[in-house]
Design a protein around this motif. Structure first.
Motif, mmCIF file in Angstrom:
data_model
loop_
_atom_site.group_PDB
_atom_site.id
_atom_site.type_symbol
_atom_site.label_atom_id
_atom_site.label_comp_id
_atom_site.label_asym_id
_atom_site.label_seq_id
_atom_site.Cartn_x
_atom_site.Cartn_y
_atom_site.Cartn_z
ATOM 1 N N ASP A 43 -16.034 -22.545 16.653
ATOM 2 C CA ASP A 43 -16.056 -21.507 17.692
ATOM 3 C C ASP A 43 -14.635 -21.255 18.203
ATOM 4 O O ASP A 43 -13.679 -21.923 17.787
ATOM 5 C CB ASP A 43 -17.065 -21.839 18.808
ATOM 6 N N TYR A 50 -8.754 -27.753 16.652
ATOM 7 C CA TYR A 50 -8.914 -28.678 15.518
ATOM 8 C C TYR A 50 -9.067 -28.004 14.155
ATOM 9 O O TYR A 50 -9.138 -28.685 13.139
ATOM 10 C CB TYR A 50 -10.132 -29.606 15.773
ATOM 11 N N GLY A 106 -22.883 -28.597 19.981
ATOM 12 C CA GLY A 106 -24.257 -28.364 19.539
ATOM 13 C C GLY A 106 -24.528 -26.931 19.138
ATOM 14 O O GLY A 106 -25.360 -26.678 18.254
ATOM 15 N N VAL A 107 -23.823 -25.996 19.755
ATOM 16 C CA VAL A 107 -24.048 -24.584 19.414
ATOM 17 C C VAL A 107 -23.602 -24.320 17.981
ATOM 18 O O VAL A 107 -24.347 -23.732 17.174
ATOM 19 C CB VAL A 107 -23.309 -23.660 20.422
ATOM 20 N N VAL A 108 -22.406 -24.790 17.640
ATOM 21 C CA VAL A 108 -21.909 -24.605 16.269
ATOM 22 C C VAL A 108 -22.799 -25.371 15.284
ATOM 23 O O VAL A 108 -23.198 -24.843 14.242
ATOM 24 C CB VAL A 108 -20.440 -25.069 16.152
ATOM 25 N N ASP A 137 -26.217 -36.826 20.047
ATOM 26 C CA ASP A 137 -27.553 -36.244 20.012
ATOM 27 C C ASP A 137 -27.722 -35.193 18.912
ATOM 28 O O ASP A 137 -28.322 -35.460 17.872
ATOM 29 C CB ASP A 137 -27.870 -35.654 21.398
ATOM 30 N N LYS A 143 -32.205 -31.152 13.161
ATOM 31 C CA LYS A 143 -32.787 -29.933 13.749
ATOM 32 C C LYS A 143 -31.695 -28.874 13.827
ATOM 33 O O LYS A 143 -30.619 -29.131 14.377
ATOM 34 C CB LYS A 143 -33.291 -30.206 15.165
ATOM 35 N N LYS A 152 -35.310 -20.140 23.700
ATOM 36 C CA LYS A 152 -34.304 -20.964 23.017
ATOM 37 C C LYS A 152 -34.859 -21.614 21.745
ATOM 38 O O LYS A 152 -36.018 -22.011 21.716
ATOM 39 C CB LYS A 152 -33.860 -22.079 23.986
ATOM 40 N N ASN A 153 -34.028 -21.722 20.741
ATOM 41 C CA ASN A 153 -34.331 -22.470 19.511
ATOM 42 C C ASN A 153 -35.616 -22.013 18.819
ATOM 43 O O ASN A 153 -36.284 -22.820 18.167
ATOM 44 C CB ASN A 153 -34.456 -23.973 19.814
ATOM 45 N N LYS A 222 -30.782 -42.812 18.341
ATOM 46 C CA LYS A 222 -31.367 -41.547 17.878
ATOM 47 C C LYS A 222 -31.764 -41.671 16.402
ATOM 48 O O LYS A 222 -32.829 -41.220 15.989
ATOM 49 C CB LYS A 222 -30.382 -40.388 18.080
HETATM 50 P P1 NAD Z 1 -21.397 -26.205 23.057
HETATM 51 O O1 NAD Z 1 -21.449 -26.318 21.594
HETATM 52 O O2 NAD Z 1 -21.523 -24.844 23.646
HETATM 53 O O3 NAD Z 1 -20.048 -26.873 23.571
HETATM 54 C C1 NAD Z 1 -19.718 -26.831 24.944
HETATM 55 C C2 NAD Z 1 -18.334 -26.222 25.155
HETATM 56 O O4 NAD Z 1 -17.334 -27.150 24.756
HETATM 57 C C3 NAD Z 1 -18.064 -24.959 24.341
HETATM 58 O O5 NAD Z 1 -17.334 -24.063 25.133
HETATM 59 C C4 NAD Z 1 -17.208 -25.458 23.187
HETATM 60 O O6 NAD Z 1 -16.386 -24.457 22.655
HETATM 61 C C5 NAD Z 1 -16.414 -26.526 23.859
HETATM 62 N N1 NAD Z 1 -15.922 -27.610 23.002
HETATM 63 C C6 NAD Z 1 -16.555 -28.224 21.987
HETATM 64 N N2 NAD Z 1 -15.850 -29.268 21.559
HETATM 65 C C7 NAD Z 1 -14.715 -29.319 22.293
HETATM 66 C C8 NAD Z 1 -13.598 -30.190 22.325
HETATM 67 N N3 NAD Z 1 -13.521 -31.272 21.559
HETATM 68 N N4 NAD Z 1 -12.606 -29.913 23.212
HETATM 69 C C9 NAD Z 1 -12.701 -28.864 24.051
HETATM 70 N N5 NAD Z 1 -13.745 -28.018 24.079
HETATM 71 C C10 NAD Z 1 -14.748 -28.250 23.212
HETATM 72 O O7 NAD Z 1 -22.517 -27.088 23.768
HETATM 73 P P2 NAD Z 1 -23.108 -28.549 23.496
HETATM 74 O O8 NAD Z 1 -23.426 -29.092 24.836
HETATM 75 O O9 NAD Z 1 -22.265 -29.328 22.565
HETATM 76 O O10 NAD Z 1 -24.468 -28.240 22.729
HETATM 77 C C11 NAD Z 1 -25.519 -27.536 23.345
HETATM 78 C C12 NAD Z 1 -26.414 -26.972 22.264
HETATM 79 O O11 NAD Z 1 -26.932 -28.049 21.512
HETATM 80 C C13 NAD Z 1 -27.600 -26.193 22.806
HETATM 81 O O12 NAD Z 1 -27.696 -24.982 22.121
HETATM 82 C C14 NAD Z 1 -28.796 -27.074 22.476
HETATM 83 O O13 NAD Z 1 -29.954 -26.334 22.217
HETATM 84 C C15 NAD Z 1 -28.304 -27.796 21.251
HETATM 85 N N6 NAD Z 1 -28.957 -29.085 21.016
HETATM 86 C C16 NAD Z 1 -29.445 -29.301 19.772
HETATM 87 C C17 NAD Z 1 -30.060 -30.502 19.471
HETATM 88 C C18 NAD Z 1 -30.550 -30.756 18.083
HETATM 89 O O14 NAD Z 1 -31.213 -31.764 17.856
HETATM 90 N N7 NAD Z 1 -30.230 -29.913 17.140
HETATM 91 C C19 NAD Z 1 -30.170 -31.504 20.452
HETATM 92 C C20 NAD Z 1 -29.644 -31.251 21.719
HETATM 93 C C21 NAD Z 1 -29.033 -30.031 21.987
#
Ligand code: NAD
Length: 351
Positions: A43, A50, A106-108, A137, A143, A152-153, A222
């Motif tokens: 993103d 990185y 998690g978004v990526v 997680d 998933k 969502k999802n 997990k």
């Molecule tokens: P995110 O991916 O949006 O990251 C949060 C923010 O941090 C973003 O702005 C991102 O650009 C930034 N960022 C990421 N790494 C960084 C770094 N090292 N340094 C600085 N900035 C950084 O959010 P998240 O909390 O990582 O993930 C949330 C998502 O995960 C939700 O969409 C949720 O539904 C999903 N999720 C999926 C599962 C699954 O099992 N697949 C489980 C839990 C959550």
């Protein structure tokens, strides 16, 4: 020191965990790759931090590694991004034998993972989680999904990665709110599965120094749950501790103004408080949970009237049939599922 944590799902893979391991991504990817092409999906926050490092390591290992960065944030976890990813894959001549690298939170991971799961009926992918939440997680368990306007999802797939590469050093650029968000899931893991992890979190006085070991412990928790129940037919449900009300809080606030981790923290507090009142959880458990949540800068107070939250949870689950599964604690480290008719939910919470 690098730790390798094997995951025995239908399609087994290893989680490589270690400080500075991001520099080894080229050689690690080469150990599972069938070709020398890997598309990096990231993103707009993580890419500039990185992207070059990851790309350089891949290129040094002989990979062609085009990079695509979409706008950071949950709002991008949608069908438009998915279509943009498919187009980028096609323009990069990605084939089913090549690799997708999901570099981000998690978004990526969710969006790139779902794109990989569906492009040409499935391309191998590697998770490189860069948030604490993704490391403990979302990168483990297979998933993947994107959000729809309706929820969502809602569109997704189970698609296990070929490998997870987890470098705790990348967390030094993550802001305090996102660290707290990940801590919410870590507290959850301790509550449902591990009194020793709970004790470690209570005793910890230097979180950055302790994080690599804490991450390893959480990944194993997990992993163990997912190995027993890859497709969420039973045990995996325990990972939803705090999520029924947490999701309802997020929904009531239109996914604005509260992070997922904070909402789950409120959810864990509420469900345990009322489980105590219903005689299903020993009195004193909620105080133990609150101690950790407060220590790690997570809220416990519900930002909305409880009635609204309970009704939102009730409406959300109505579609699933007549019952609702609540994850409760017999004590720290010992969770169980309590099934309740949905109509009884307000009475459970005394509203
Ligand atoms: P995110 O991916 O949006 O990251 C949060 C923010 O941090 C973003 O702005 C991102 O650009 C930034 N960022 C990421 N790494 C960084 C770094 N090292 N340094 C600085 N900035 C950084 O959010 P998240 O909390 O990582 O993930 C949330 C998502 O995960 C939700 O969409 C949720 O539904 C999903 N999720 C999926 C599962 C699954 O099992 N697949 C489980 C839990 C959550």
């Amino acid at each position: 020191m690098t730790e390798i944590i094997p995951v025995q799902t239908g399609r087994p893979y290893d989680i490589h965990l270690g400080r500075g391991i991001l520099n080894d991504i080229g050689s690690l990817a080469a150990s599972v790759a069938r070709t020398k092409k890997a598309v990096i999906v990231t993103d707009t926050n993580v890419g500039p931090l990185y992207g070059a490092q990851v790309r350089a390591s891949l290129e040094a290992a002989g990979f062609e590694a085009p990079l695509y960065a979409f706008e950071a944030g949950e709002a991008s976890k949608n069908m438009q991004t998915l279509l943009a990813l498919y187009s980028f894959f096609a323009q990069s001549d990605l084939t089913r034998a090549d690799l997708v690298i999901a570099l981000g939170g998690g978004v990526v991971g969710d969006a790139a993972g779902f794109a990989a799961a569906t492009y040409m009926r499935g391309v191998d992918f590697i998770q490189v989680p860069t948030t604490l939440l993704a490391q403990v997680d979302s990168s483990v368990g297979g998933k993947t999904a994107v959000d729809l306007p309706e929820g969502k999802n809602l569109a997704g797939a189970f698609w296990q990665p070929r490998m997870v590469i987890c470098d705790p050093d990348v967390l030094h650029t993550l802001d305090a709110e996102n660290i707290a968000c990940g801590m919410g899931e870590i507290v959850k893991h301790a509550c449902i599965r591990s009194q020793p992890l709970y004790d470690q979190l209570v005793a910890c006085d230097d979180l950055p120094a302790a994080l690599p070991a804490i991450i390893a412990e959480n990944v194993k928790i997990k992993r163990d749950v997912v190995e027993h129940d890859e497709r969420e037919k039973g045990e995996r449900m325990l990972l939803n501790f705090g999520h029924t009300l947490g999701h309802a809080v997020e929904k009531c606030l239109h996914y604005n103004g509260i992070s997922h981790g904070a909402a789950v923290a409120v959810g864990m507090h509420l469900i345990t408080r009322y489980a105590e009142k219903n005689g299903l959880t020993p009195v004193g458990t909620v105080t133990q949970i609150d101690t950790l949540l407060t220590k790690y800068h997570l809220p416990i107070d519900c930002p909305l009237p409880l009635t609204n939250v309970v009704h939102a949870a009730q409406n959300d689950k109505k579609r699933a049939g007549g019952n609702i599964n609540l994850v409760l604690l017999r004590g720290i480290g010992d969770a169980f599922v309590h099934t309740l008719p949905i109509a009884d939910l307000p009475a459970f919470f005394g509203v």
